[in-house]
Design an enzyme around this catalytic site. Structure first.
Site, PDB file in Angstrom:
ATOM      1  N   SER A 108       2.317  -8.198   1.581  1.00  0.00           N
ATOM      2  CA  SER A 108       1.496  -9.413   1.556  1.00  0.00           C
ATOM      3  C   SER A 108       2.390 -10.650   1.512  1.00  0.00           C
ATOM      4  O   SER A 108       3.428 -10.655   0.837  1.00  0.00           O
ATOM      5  CB  SER A 108       0.603  -9.393   0.314  1.00  0.00           C
ATOM      6  OG  SER A 108       0.027 -10.664   0.107  1.00  0.00           O
ATOM      7  N   TYR A 131      -1.778 -15.085   7.422  1.00  0.00           N
ATOM      8  CA  TYR A 131      -3.046 -15.662   7.885  1.00  0.00           C
ATOM      9  C   TYR A 131      -2.747 -16.680   8.985  1.00  0.00           C
ATOM     10  O   TYR A 131      -1.606 -17.095   9.177  1.00  0.00           O
ATOM     11  CB  TYR A 131      -3.747 -16.411   6.728  1.00  0.00           C
ATOM     12  CG  TYR A 131      -3.797 -15.609   5.464  1.00  0.00           C
ATOM     13  CD1 TYR A 131      -4.873 -14.776   5.180  1.00  0.00           C
ATOM     14  CD2 TYR A 131      -2.737 -15.641   4.549  1.00  0.00           C
ATOM     15  CE1 TYR A 131      -4.895 -14.006   4.022  1.00  0.00           C
ATOM     16  CE2 TYR A 131      -2.753 -14.875   3.395  1.00  0.00           C
ATOM     17  CZ  TYR A 131      -3.837 -14.056   3.142  1.00  0.00           C
ATOM     18  OH  TYR A 131      -3.856 -13.290   2.002  1.00  0.00           O
ATOM     19  N   LYS A 229      -6.720  -7.588  10.466  1.00  0.00           N
ATOM     20  CA  LYS A 229      -7.301  -6.911   9.298  1.00  0.00           C
ATOM     21  C   LYS A 229      -8.581  -7.627   8.888  1.00  0.00           C
ATOM     22  O   LYS A 229      -8.596  -8.862   8.800  1.00  0.00           O
ATOM     23  CB  LYS A 229      -6.283  -6.944   8.157  1.00  0.00           C
ATOM     24  CG  LYS A 229      -6.745  -6.362   6.834  1.00  0.00           C
ATOM     25  CD  LYS A 229      -5.575  -6.188   5.883  1.00  0.00           C
ATOM     26  CE  LYS A 229      -5.989  -5.619   4.547  1.00  0.00           C
ATOM     27  NZ  LYS A 229      -6.581  -6.631   3.661  1.00  0.00           N
ATOM     28  N   HIS A 253     -11.659  -6.134   2.763  1.00  0.00           N
ATOM     29  CA  HIS A 253     -10.760  -6.697   1.759  1.00  0.00           C
ATOM     30  C   HIS A 253     -11.021  -6.083   0.378  1.00  0.00           C
ATOM     31  O   HIS A 253     -10.948  -6.762  -0.646  1.00  0.00           O
ATOM     32  CB  HIS A 253     -10.932  -8.223   1.708  1.00  0.00           C
ATOM     33  CG  HIS A 253      -9.662  -8.982   1.440  1.00  0.00           C
ATOM     34  ND1 HIS A 253      -9.080  -9.819   2.354  1.00  0.00           N
ATOM     35  CD2 HIS A 253      -8.859  -9.031   0.348  1.00  0.00           C
ATOM     36  CE1 HIS A 253      -7.982 -10.360   1.835  1.00  0.00           C
ATOM     37  NE2 HIS A 253      -7.828  -9.894   0.630  1.00  0.00           N
TER      38      HIS A 253
HETATM   39  C1  LIG Z   1      -4.978  -7.225  -6.245  1.00  0.00           C
HETATM   40  C2  LIG Z   1      -5.232  -7.227  -4.768  1.00  0.00           C
HETATM   41  C3  LIG Z   1      -4.602  -8.179  -3.977  1.00  0.00           C
HETATM   42  C4  LIG Z   1      -4.832  -8.187  -2.596  1.00  0.00           C
HETATM   43  N1  LIG Z   1      -4.150  -9.091  -1.814  1.00  0.00           N
HETATM   44  C5  LIG Z   1      -4.310  -9.055  -0.469  1.00  0.00           C
HETATM   45  C6  LIG Z   1      -3.553  -9.912   0.351  1.00  0.00           C
HETATM   46  O1  LIG Z   1      -2.714 -10.674  -0.111  1.00  0.00           O
HETATM   47  N2  LIG Z   1      -3.781  -9.840   1.698  1.00  0.00           N
HETATM   48  C7  LIG Z   1      -4.695  -8.977   2.245  1.00  0.00           C
HETATM   49  O2  LIG Z   1      -4.870  -8.957   3.456  1.00  0.00           O
HETATM   50  N3  LIG Z   1      -5.412  -8.140   1.477  1.00  0.00           N
HETATM   51  C8  LIG Z   1      -5.232  -8.156   0.148  1.00  0.00           C
HETATM   52  N4  LIG Z   1      -5.950  -7.277  -0.638  1.00  0.00           N
HETATM   53  C9  LIG Z   1      -6.882  -6.320  -0.001  1.00  0.00           C
HETATM   54  C10 LIG Z   1      -6.168  -5.014   0.371  1.00  0.00           C
HETATM   55  O3  LIG Z   1      -5.254  -5.190   1.416  1.00  0.00           O
HETATM   56  C11 LIG Z   1      -7.173  -3.948   0.830  1.00  0.00           C
HETATM   57  O4  LIG Z   1      -7.961  -4.449   1.880  1.00  0.00           O
HETATM   58  C12 LIG Z   1      -8.082  -3.398  -0.268  1.00  0.00           C
HETATM   59  O5  LIG Z   1      -7.435  -3.404  -1.524  1.00  0.00           O
HETATM   60  C13 LIG Z   1      -8.474  -1.968   0.113  1.00  0.00           C
HETATM   61  O6  LIG Z   1      -9.304  -1.401  -0.821  1.00  0.00           O
HETATM   62  P1  LIG Z   1      -8.815  -0.431  -2.020  1.00  0.00           P
HETATM   63  O7  LIG Z   1      -8.193  -1.325  -3.033  1.00  0.00           O
HETATM   64  O8  LIG Z   1     -10.095   0.157  -2.472  1.00  0.00           O
HETATM   65  O9  LIG Z   1      -7.843   0.583  -1.464  1.00  0.00           O
HETATM   66  C14 LIG Z   1      -5.725  -7.248  -2.012  1.00  0.00           C
HETATM   67  C15 LIG Z   1      -6.334  -6.292  -2.826  1.00  0.00           C
HETATM   68  C16 LIG Z   1      -6.101  -6.257  -4.182  1.00  0.00           C
HETATM   69  C17 LIG Z   1      -6.763  -5.206  -5.019  1.00  0.00           C
END
Ligand SMILES: Cc1cc2nc3c(=O)[nH]c(=O)nc-3n(C[C@H](O)[C@H](O)[C@H](O)COP(=O)(O)O)c2cc1C
Length: 370
Positions: A108, A131, A229, A253
């Site tokens: 990220s 982004y 994504k 997300h």
């Molecule tokens: C704490 C946290 C921070 C996240 N930060 C980002 C991010 O910076 N960019 C992004 O595209 N998705 C982010 N996500 C989403 C994850 O990439 C992903 O889509 C999601 O966690 C998938 O679901 P799961 O946690 O059930 O595996 C984040 C998710 C969590 C839990």
């Protein structure tokens, strides 16, 4: 207290005990009523397996390719901000674990380490997630940094244009930290709409005006393949393919932006059909068991990604914790494949699962239900 976790849920239980409540809630939580978060698990749990017998399953191969890179099993590491909240080594630990497991990590842009520092310790392929920024120079500048540091793809998140309402964070007065990837920017003018709910980065520099033409533009201006994504509708999968993406991640997300969307596993077949083999389709959201991976592959995903489980592994045991979480997913998938009579990733198809109980046909519904 739980010790020696035997599954990802137990990793989460230990992590919850160790993390401050604000951090735990930031990671575990989702938008508003968290309806999609709950639905996601409910849908996975409602898909049933159809095991097949008398197949030679003595040799099983879990490897596949993603954008031409061979990975040992079809699980990649989702981009997620600030791994440093769960362990002081942060993304350095996660990247080492990903490399040791021979899979891909998406870093990220909100990481607690710079993309350059993570690339330095990584032994496997990395994607860089970010982004469309209002400042297109900055958008290209970060792509260039990723190219120079040896990243193998850009992952552009499309579903995070608008500030979400995460009520756990509001209640906890949670304030995130700013990633060193953005250290060179003046963020003093950037504020959130819903109070002290900032993740580790400057969301206000993201461009809510970006459209498919911007994807064409980025794809034409970077040497790296672009994966998008946040796709939840077939038509958006088709548009992604037509505007230069090489892959799409079916994702909401982790239910952290818009609540009451369908679960990603429900919309996956529609996106797979619309993309029609032109580009690769991956999915994330709620993967906690090897059988979940199997179900996603059966419904057409080339590979899956996991987000929250990485934090649980980090919080429990740093690099080893992430390694162990990934091993559990791999080993559970391996066992599921063997028991379903499937020995390769490509052989996992829709005939291996069902959502319909045969009992339904034994108990006809009253006319009013027809
Ligand atoms: C704490 C946290 C921070 C996240 N930060 C980002 C991010 O910076 N960019 C992004 O595209 N998705 C982010 N996500 C989403 C994850 O990439 C992903 O889509 C999601 O966690 C998938 O679901 P799961 O946690 O059930 O595996 C984040 C998710 C969590 C839990």
């Amino acid at each position: 207290m739980t010790t020696n976790p035997v599954n990802i849920y137990e990793y989460e239980a230990i992590a919850k005990e160790r993390l401050a409540q604000g951090e735990y809630d930031f990671i575990a939580g989702a938008a508003t009523d968290e309806i999609t978060l709950r639905r996601t698990r409910a849908v996975f749990d409602s898909i049933m397996m159809k095991p097949r017998m008398m197949v030679d399953v003595s040799q099983r191969d879990l490897s596949t390719t993603v954008l031409g890179n061979k990975i040992d099993f079809p699980v990649m590491l989702d981009p997620a901000g600030n791994h440093g909240a769960a362990h002081p080594d942060g993304e350095l630990a996660t990247a080492k674990a990903a490399g040791a497991m021979n899979t891909i990590m998406a870093l990220s842009s909100h990481a607690s380490r710079t993309l350059e520092d993570v690339a330095e310790v990584a032994t496997g392929p990395l994607w860089f997630q970010y982004y469309f920024f209002k400042d297109r120079e900055l958008t290209l500048d970060m792509a260039k940094r990723a190219e120079d540091a040896g990243y193998s793809a850009l992952c552009v998140t499309l579903d995070a244009k608008i500030k979400p309402k995460r009520e756990r964070n509001l209640r906890n007065n949670y304030v995130g930290s700013v990633s060193p990837n953005y250290a060179h920017l003046d963020l003093s003018t950037h504020t959130w709409k819903f109070g002290a709910d900032a993740p580790a980065g400057p969301s206000d520099i993201r461009d809510p005006a970006s459209t498919w033409e911007d994807l064409d533009w980025l794809a034409a201006n970077t040497k790296l393949p672009v994966v998008v994504k946040g796709i939840m509708v077939g038509e958006d999968g088709r548009q992604s393919a037509e505007h230069g993406a090489k892959g799409v991640i079916v994702s909401n997300h982790g239910a952290r932006y818009l609540d009451t969307t369908l679960a990603t596993i429900e919309v996956l077949p529609e996106v797979v059909e619309a993309v029609d083999g032109r580009i690769e389709v991956y999915m994330d959201g709620g993967i906690r068991r090897g059988s979940d991976i199997f179900k996603a592959l059966a419904l057409g995903a080339r590979a899956v990604l996991v987000g929250r489980p990485l934090f649980w592994g980090l919080a429990v045991d740093g690099e080893n914790g992430v390694l162990s979480v990934l091993e559990m997913l791999r080993d559970e998938l391996d066992a599921t494949m063997g028991m379903c009579g499937r020995t390769t990733i490509d052989s996992i198809d829709m005939s291996t699962i069902t959502t319909v109980s045969p009992l339904l046909s034994l108990f006809p519904q009253p006319d009013s239900f027809r």
